[in-house]
Design a protein around this motif. Structure first.
Motif, PDB file in Angstrom:
ATOM      1  N   VAL A   1      -1.547  -6.579   4.841  1.00 17.25           N
ATOM      2  CA  VAL A   1      -1.931  -7.760   5.602  1.00 17.25           C
ATOM      3  C   VAL A   1      -0.764  -8.256   6.451  1.00 17.25           C
ATOM      4  O   VAL A   1      -0.930  -8.668   7.597  1.00 17.25           O
ATOM      5  CB  VAL A   1      -2.414  -8.883   4.662  1.00 17.25           C
ATOM      6  CG1 VAL A   1      -2.759 -10.154   5.438  1.00 17.25           C
ATOM      7  CG2 VAL A   1      -3.617  -8.414   3.843  1.00 17.25           C
ATOM      8  N   HIS A   2       0.437  -8.218   5.889  1.00 17.39           N
ATOM      9  CA  HIS A   2       1.645  -8.662   6.594  1.00 17.39           C
ATOM     10  C   HIS A   2       2.815  -7.873   6.054  1.00 17.39           C
ATOM     11  O   HIS A   2       2.893  -7.587   4.854  1.00 17.39           O
ATOM     12  CB  HIS A   2       1.889 -10.160   6.369  1.00 17.39           C
ATOM     13  CG  HIS A   2       3.254 -10.605   6.796  1.00 17.39           C
ATOM     14  ND1 HIS A   2       3.559 -10.885   8.112  1.00 17.39           N
ATOM     15  CD2 HIS A   2       4.410 -10.779   6.081  1.00 17.39           C
ATOM     16  CE1 HIS A   2       4.838 -11.232   8.191  1.00 17.39           C
ATOM     17  NE2 HIS A   2       5.367 -11.184   6.983  1.00 17.39           N
TER      18      HIS A   2
ATOM     19  N   PRO B   1      -3.664   9.366  -5.957  1.00 18.49           N
ATOM     20  CA  PRO B   1      -3.727   9.124  -4.511  1.00 18.49           C
ATOM     21  C   PRO B   1      -4.819   9.956  -3.856  1.00 18.49           C
ATOM     22  O   PRO B   1      -4.994  11.134  -4.175  1.00 18.49           O
ATOM     23  CB  PRO B   1      -2.338   9.532  -4.022  1.00 18.49           C
ATOM     24  CG  PRO B   1      -1.810  10.453  -5.075  1.00 18.49           C
ATOM     25  CD  PRO B   1      -2.405   9.998  -6.369  1.00 18.49           C
ATOM     26  N   VAL B   2      -5.551   9.332  -2.948  1.00 22.86           N
ATOM     27  CA  VAL B   2      -6.622  10.004  -2.219  1.00 22.86           C
ATOM     28  C   VAL B   2      -6.291  10.102  -0.737  1.00 22.86           C
ATOM     29  O   VAL B   2      -6.486  11.142  -0.102  1.00 22.86           O
ATOM     30  CB  VAL B   2      -7.958   9.250  -2.410  1.00 22.86           C
ATOM     31  CG1 VAL B   2      -9.059   9.862  -1.539  1.00 22.86           C
ATOM     32  CG2 VAL B   2      -8.369   9.256  -3.880  1.00 22.86           C
ATOM     33  N   HIS B   3      -5.764   9.014  -0.170  1.00 21.08           N
ATOM     34  CA  HIS B   3      -5.482   8.984   1.263  1.00 21.08           C
ATOM     35  C   HIS B   3      -4.407   7.930   1.519  1.00 21.08           C
ATOM     36  O   HIS B   3      -4.354   6.904   0.837  1.00 21.08           O
ATOM     37  CB  HIS B   3      -6.750   8.640   2.046  1.00 21.08           C
ATOM     38  CG  HIS B   3      -6.522   8.482   3.522  1.00 21.08           C
ATOM     39  ND1 HIS B   3      -6.316   9.557   4.359  1.00 21.08           N
ATOM     40  CD2 HIS B   3      -6.449   7.369   4.307  1.00 21.08           C
ATOM     41  CE1 HIS B   3      -6.140   9.123   5.591  1.00 21.08           C
ATOM     42  NE2 HIS B   3      -6.213   7.807   5.597  1.00 21.08           N
ATOM     43  N   ARG B   4      -3.543   8.206   2.506  1.00 25.71           N
ATOM     44  CA  ARG B   4      -2.521   7.222   2.869  1.00 25.71           C
ATOM     45  C   ARG B   4      -2.236   7.325   4.350  1.00 25.71           C
ATOM     46  O   ARG B   4      -2.174   8.424   4.911  1.00 25.71           O
ATOM     47  CB  ARG B   4      -1.224   7.456   2.087  1.00 25.71           C
ATOM     48  CG  ARG B   4      -0.200   6.351   2.283  1.00 25.71           C
ATOM     49  CD  ARG B   4       1.093   6.680   1.572  1.00 25.71           C
ATOM     50  NE  ARG B   4       1.802   7.783   2.204  1.00 25.71           N
ATOM     51  CZ  ARG B   4       2.948   8.296   1.783  1.00 25.71           C
ATOM     52  NH1 ARG B   4       3.516   7.829   0.702  1.00 25.71           N
ATOM     53  NH2 ARG B   4       3.525   9.298   2.423  1.00 25.71           N
ATOM     54  N   GLU B   5      -2.080   6.161   4.991  1.00 25.67           N
ATOM     55  CA  GLU B   5      -1.656   6.106   6.376  1.00 25.67           C
ATOM     56  C   GLU B   5      -0.662   4.965   6.518  1.00 25.67           C
ATOM     57  O   GLU B   5      -0.159   4.444   5.520  1.00 25.67           O
ATOM     58  CB  GLU B   5      -2.863   5.956   7.301  1.00 25.67           C
ATOM     59  CG  GLU B   5      -3.798   4.822   6.941  1.00 25.67           C
ATOM     60  CD  GLU B   5      -5.109   4.902   7.719  1.00 25.67           C
ATOM     61  OE1 GLU B   5      -5.260   4.071   8.633  1.00 25.67           O
ATOM     62  OE2 GLU B   5      -5.949   5.787   7.422  1.00 25.67           O
ATOM     63  N   ALA B   6      -0.365   4.567   7.750  1.00 24.38           N
ATOM     64  CA  ALA B   6       0.734   3.629   7.984  1.00 24.38           C
ATOM     65  C   ALA B   6       0.567   2.302   7.250  1.00 24.38           C
ATOM     66  O   ALA B   6       1.521   1.769   6.688  1.00 24.38           O
ATOM     67  CB  ALA B   6       0.890   3.378   9.483  1.00 24.38           C
ATOM     68  N   ARG B   7      -0.626   1.736   7.244  1.00 19.43           N
ATOM     69  CA  ARG B   7      -0.830   0.424   6.645  1.00 19.43           C
ATOM     70  C   ARG B   7      -2.025   0.398   5.683  1.00 19.43           C
ATOM     71  O   ARG B   7      -2.560  -0.672   5.381  1.00 19.43           O
ATOM     72  CB  ARG B   7      -1.039  -0.628   7.749  1.00 19.43           C
ATOM     73  CG  ARG B   7       0.161  -0.777   8.673  1.00 19.43           C
ATOM     74  CD  ARG B   7      -0.133  -1.754   9.788  1.00 19.43           C
ATOM     75  NE  ARG B   7      -0.270  -3.122   9.334  1.00 19.43           N
ATOM     76  CZ  ARG B   7       0.735  -3.983   9.228  1.00 19.43           C
ATOM     77  NH1 ARG B   7       1.978  -3.597   9.535  1.00 19.43           N
ATOM     78  NH2 ARG B   7       0.526  -5.208   8.815  1.00 19.43           N
TER      79      ARG B   7
ATOM     80  N   ALA C   1      -7.744  -8.537  -4.922  1.00 18.05           N
ATOM     81  CA  ALA C   1      -6.442  -9.114  -5.274  1.00 18.05           C
ATOM     82  C   ALA C   1      -5.561  -9.222  -4.042  1.00 18.05           C
ATOM     83  O   ALA C   1      -5.627  -8.380  -3.143  1.00 18.05           O
ATOM     84  CB  ALA C   1      -5.751  -8.265  -6.332  1.00 18.05           C
ATOM     85  N   LEU C   2      -4.747 -10.263  -4.020  1.00 14.27           N
ATOM     86  CA  LEU C   2      -3.746 -10.436  -2.972  1.00 14.27           C
ATOM     87  C   LEU C   2      -2.378 -10.367  -3.640  1.00 14.27           C
ATOM     88  O   LEU C   2      -2.071 -11.168  -4.533  1.00 14.27           O
ATOM     89  CB  LEU C   2      -3.934 -11.774  -2.268  1.00 14.27           C
ATOM     90  CG  LEU C   2      -3.235 -11.922  -0.902  1.00 14.27           C
ATOM     91  CD1 LEU C   2      -3.830 -10.931   0.103  1.00 14.27           C
ATOM     92  CD2 LEU C   2      -3.361 -13.350  -0.385  1.00 14.27           C
ATOM     93  N   SER C   3      -1.581  -9.404  -3.213  1.00 13.58           N
ATOM     94  CA  SER C   3      -0.276  -9.154  -3.833  1.00 13.58           C
ATOM     95  C   SER C   3       0.841  -9.416  -2.836  1.00 13.58           C
ATOM     96  O   SER C   3       0.789  -8.946  -1.699  1.00 13.58           O
ATOM     97  CB  SER C   3      -0.199  -7.701  -4.324  1.00 13.58           C
ATOM     98  OG  SER C   3       1.059  -7.423  -4.896  1.00 13.58           O
ATOM     99  N   THR C   4       1.845 -10.171  -3.266  1.00 12.41           N
ATOM    100  CA  THR C   4       3.049 -10.404  -2.463  1.00 12.41           C
ATOM    101  C   THR C   4       4.211  -9.686  -3.126  1.00 12.41           C
ATOM    102  O   THR C   4       4.479  -9.877  -4.309  1.00 12.41           O
ATOM    103  CB  THR C   4       3.367 -11.906  -2.347  1.00 12.41           C
ATOM    104  OG1 THR C   4       2.259 -12.583  -1.763  1.00 12.41           O
ATOM    105  CG2 THR C   4       4.604 -12.129  -1.495  1.00 12.41           C
TER     106      THR C   4
END
Length: 282
Positions: free
Chosen positions: A244-245, A165-171, A268-271
């Motif tokens: 994205v959602h 991990p390098v950085h994380r925020e809300a979304r 990539a798009l992941s659901t």
């Protein structure tokens, strides 16, 4: 669109990713390809009997790619363009040896298409898969060399450790992918199955760390991986995840694996779906 009447044989090269992830020989007959994978401790989620779903990436990419390659013309080879995976059951240490089968479906111009399944050692359906491949001028000579030695299996660190991990925020989240020989295809670039594996892990890990309720977890239900350019393994790669959602029941995230120049290797798009209750599979 048409299906070729005769398919070409495909020589198999068992490289370092195949050895390290436990993928055995991929065999082709006609337009069909099949392979098995014996999971190793390195692909387990730390502290659980669950395996990283994305760890099936090498098996999935190899089998669907080799099926698609049977539809190429003479003096052609191919590169993975898009791999789509729907997961139908959890991947655990009790799943046993996985088996993947895929078949050549069609060819349009220089594009081929193959589809197949992954089942566990008990015959349960784990995933359905399809791959779109681009055929290019070339030959199979890169695959016609000695296989990677079995001791290469020792080069795979726990998958939990290769994404830092390098950085994380809300979304949004960023990771650093540590490179090594366990990531390389026969040409020395990042293996397509690794791109699938890292994309699945990054999206799921990022979101589960963003969820405020520690009693709630999400699993990957669908992953669509698009390969944009070769991944340069001479340096570590950046991995960026964007929500994205998001809702209470499912979430959609976009993952980008980037070269040093910030140009995308994989998009990539992941659901992900909420993991309440048991998976029910026929």
């Amino acid at each position: 669109m048409h299906t070729l009447a005769a398919q070409l044989p495909v020589p198999f090269y068992r490289g370092v990713p195949e050895v390290t992830f436990g993928v055995d020989m991929v065999s082709t007959a006609g337009g069909q390809a099949c392979a098995t994978m014996t999971p190793t401790a390195a692909i387990a989620v730390a502290g659980s009997d669950v395996l990283h779903q994305g760890a099936l990436g090498i098996l999935i990419d190899d089998t669907s790619a080799y099926a698609a390659l049977t539809g190429r013309s003479p003096r052609q080879w191919g590169v993975s363009s898009v791999i789509n995976v729907d997961f139908h059951a959890p991947v655990t240490s009790s799943s046993g040896r996985f088996e993947s089968q895929a078949g050549f479906i069609s060819r349009t111009g220089d594009w081929g298409f193959a589809a197949g399944t992954v089942r566990d050692g008990h015959g349960a359906l784990i995933a359905t898969v399809d791959q779109r491949m681009r055929y290019l001028p070339g030959d199979s000579s890169v695959h016609e060399k000695p296989w990677a030695p079995l001791r290469a299996a020792d080069t795979l660190p726990p998958l939990d450790d290769i994404l830092q991990p390098v950085h994380r925020e809300a979304r949004r989240a960023e990771f650093r992918l540590q490179t090594g020989p366990h990531l390389a295809n026969p040409l020395g670039a990042m293996h397509g199955g690794i791109g699938l594996c890292v994309s699945e892990m990054a999206a799921r890990v990022a979101w589960n760390e963003m969820v405020a309720d520690e009693g709630v977890s999400f699993h990957t239900s669908n992953l669509r991986t698009t390969y944009v350019r070769p991944g340069d393994l001479s340096h570590d790669l950046d991995v960026r995840v964007q929500v994205v959602h998001a809702s209470r029941s499912f979430v959609v995230l976009e993952v980008a694996i980037l070269n040093r120049d910030a140009m995308p290797v994989v998009i990539a798009l992941s659901t992900l779906h909420r993991s309440d209750g048991e998976w029910v599979v026929r």
